[in-house]
Scaffold this motif. Structure first.
Motif, PDB file in Angstrom:
ATOM      1  N   GLU A  25       2.710   0.233   4.281  1.00  0.00           N
ATOM      2  CA  GLU A  25       2.214  -0.182   2.958  1.00  0.00           C
ATOM      3  C   GLU A  25       1.662  -1.607   3.003  1.00  0.00           C
ATOM      4  OE1 GLU A  25       5.805   0.609   0.525  1.00  0.00           O
ATOM      5  OE2 GLU A  25       4.452   1.792  -0.747  1.00  0.00           O
ATOM      6  N   GLU A  26       2.419  -2.503   3.642  1.00  0.00           N
ATOM      7  CA  GLU A  26       2.026  -3.917   3.660  1.00  0.00           C
ATOM      8  C   GLU A  26       0.713  -4.109   4.434  1.00  0.00           C
ATOM      9  OE1 GLU A  26       3.719  -6.146   1.914  1.00  0.00           O
ATOM     10  OE2 GLU A  26       2.461  -7.845   2.542  1.00  0.00           O
ATOM     11  N   PHE A  27       0.638  -3.528   5.645  1.00  0.00           N
ATOM     12  CA  PHE A  27      -0.592  -3.703   6.428  1.00  0.00           C
ATOM     13  C   PHE A  27      -1.747  -2.925   5.789  1.00  0.00           C
ATOM     14  CE2 PHE A  27       2.425  -4.987   9.854  1.00  0.00           C
ATOM     15  CZ  PHE A  27       1.901  -6.259  10.042  1.00  0.00           C
ATOM     16  N   GLY A  28      -1.425  -1.822   5.106  1.00  0.00           N
ATOM     17  CA  GLY A  28      -2.458  -1.091   4.364  1.00  0.00           C
ATOM     18  C   GLY A  28      -3.035  -1.955   3.253  1.00  0.00           C
ATOM     19  N   GLN A  29      -2.155  -2.674   2.542  1.00  0.00           N
ATOM     20  CA  GLN A  29      -2.623  -3.571   1.470  1.00  0.00           C
ATOM     21  C   GLN A  29      -3.492  -4.698   2.027  1.00  0.00           C
ATOM     22  OE1 GLN A  29      -2.503  -2.864  -1.645  1.00  0.00           O
ATOM     23  NE2 GLN A  29      -1.295  -1.055  -1.137  1.00  0.00           N
ATOM     24  N   LEU A  30      -3.254  -5.032   3.288  1.00  0.00           N
ATOM     25  CA  LEU A  30      -4.058  -6.096   3.912  1.00  0.00           C
ATOM     26  C   LEU A  30      -5.371  -5.549   4.485  1.00  0.00           C
ATOM     27  CD1 LEU A  30      -1.185  -8.081   5.658  1.00  0.00           C
ATOM     28  CD2 LEU A  30      -2.636  -8.886   3.778  1.00  0.00           C
ATOM     29  N   GLY A  31      -5.626  -4.263   4.227  1.00  0.00           N
ATOM     30  CA  GLY A  31      -6.935  -3.704   4.600  1.00  0.00           C
ATOM     31  C   GLY A  31      -6.981  -3.020   5.955  1.00  0.00           C
ATOM     32  N   MET A  32      -5.817  -2.749   6.540  1.00  0.00           N
ATOM     33  CA  MET A  32      -5.831  -2.062   7.841  1.00  0.00           C
ATOM     34  C   MET A  32      -5.936  -0.555   7.668  1.00  0.00           C
ATOM     35  SD  MET A  32      -3.068  -4.071  10.250  1.00  0.00           S
ATOM     36  CE  MET A  32      -3.860  -3.706  11.831  1.00  0.00           C
TER      37      MET A  32
END
Ligand code: NAD
Length: 295
Positions: A25-32
């Motif tokens: 979720e966190e890295f997804g929110q950062l656009g990964m």
């Protein structure tokens, strides 16, 4: 979105739940772009839906980390969907079953070592070659534990597996630095997840694990205590933010619990005292002035 991670691709083992899902979720929110890979296919499908609902580009792959062929299939699917891979999070792990030396079944040792150690080896062998080849650099985050920084009575297999993960991370950090790939060992203490229910992920070949009877012993009390500690642990979302913060400041060891500094400092003090003892030993003290050639 402009940050170091945006537009890049991460593979997260054990990404369907707990710490792995929070990192997704966190890295997804950062656009990964996120590849979650997990042995629990029901939870995997739910996790994929949640990430899609949050507009995260996601691929979900069934994976038992002990199976190298499945790792290769995961990596091939990730390349086909997203291209180069820039981050590997070797997160999948099991807590084992607490027990004294004689109570701990050999199958428990094998299970914990196969998942927690060989799972990390398999993942890194499957991903590192192409990460080196594309030349864009990246990150390997190996999820170890505070248990890998110190022994844990009645949890020898788990602590040994996590110490191995710390050691592999240190070794690979030196090896991959020239490829601009940062390797870090994530060492949390207690985080609120389902790690104390790891038997749900037990593969059928480790037959004896469930027969490990620690019902009336110190170890049984330990199992209950571990459950309590995990349930009062920090939220996974806090851990995930801390991981990003520590990656950005270039930490090789990612610590999430500053309150555990005391026991680890005690261990460091014991190591220092052991060196002082050797320096004073008439048998080996002459070595102290010899030059040490590091790799
Ligand atoms: N929760 C804690 O207090 C804590 C503390 C220190 C380290 N850790 C480590 O964090 C990592 C993640 O654990 P968690 O706390 O999120 O636990 P969890 O049990 O909630 O999640 C583990 C995830 O890994 C998956 N998994 C288990 N075996 C697998 C296998 N063979 N192949 C692929 N996937 C598998 C599970 O399905 C699950 O999605 C583990 O390596 C664990 O040792 C946890």
């Amino acid at each position: 979105m402009s940050n170091k991670f945006a537009g890049k691709t991460a593979i997260i083992s054990g990404g369907a739940g707990g710490i792995g899902f929070a990192l997704a979720e966190e890295f997804g929110q950062l656009g990964m772009n996120i590849v979650i890979a997990d042995i629990d296919q029901i939870q995997l499908a739910e996790a994929q839906q949640k990430l899609q609902a949050a507009n995260v580009p996601v691929l979900a792959c069934p994976l038992d980390v002990t199976n190298y062929q499945q790792w290769q299939d995961t990596v091939a699917a990730a390349h086909a969907k997203f291209g180069n891979i820039h981050m590997l999070v070797n997160n999948a792990g099991v807590g084992g079953v607490q027990g004294s030396i004689e109570e701990t079944k050999l199958d428990t040792w094998k299970w914990v070592m196969d998942v927690n150690v060989m799972g990390v080896v398999n993942g890194t062998q499957a991903v590192a070659p192409s990460m080196k080849d594309h030349g864009q650099g990246g990150w390997i985050i190996n999820v170890a534990s505070m248990a890998g920084m110190n022994g844990v009575p009645y949890s020898g297999a788990y602590a040994a597996s996590k110490a191995a993960v710390v050691s592999m991370s240190e070794s690979w950090a030196g090896e991959l630095k020239k490829h601009n790939i940062a390797v870090s060992a994530l060492c949390p203490a207690f985080v609120k997840t389902r790690i104390h229910e790891s038997l749900r992920n037990l593969q059928s070949e480790y037959k004896e694990v469930k027969n490990q009877g620690a019902h009336k012993t110190q170890a049984a009390k330990g199992n209950n205590k571990a459950k309590e500690l995990v349930e009062s642990g920090i939220p996974t979302s806090v851990l995930a933010k801390r991981v990003v913060e520590a990656l950005l400041s270039g930490q090789s060891y990612i610590f999430t619990h500053p309150n555990f500094r005391g026991p680890i400092a005690y261990r460091s003090a014991l190591l220092d005292a052991a060196f002082a003892d050797a320096e004073n030993s008439p048998i080996v003290s002459h070595l102290k002035d010899d030059e040490i050639k590091m790799l």
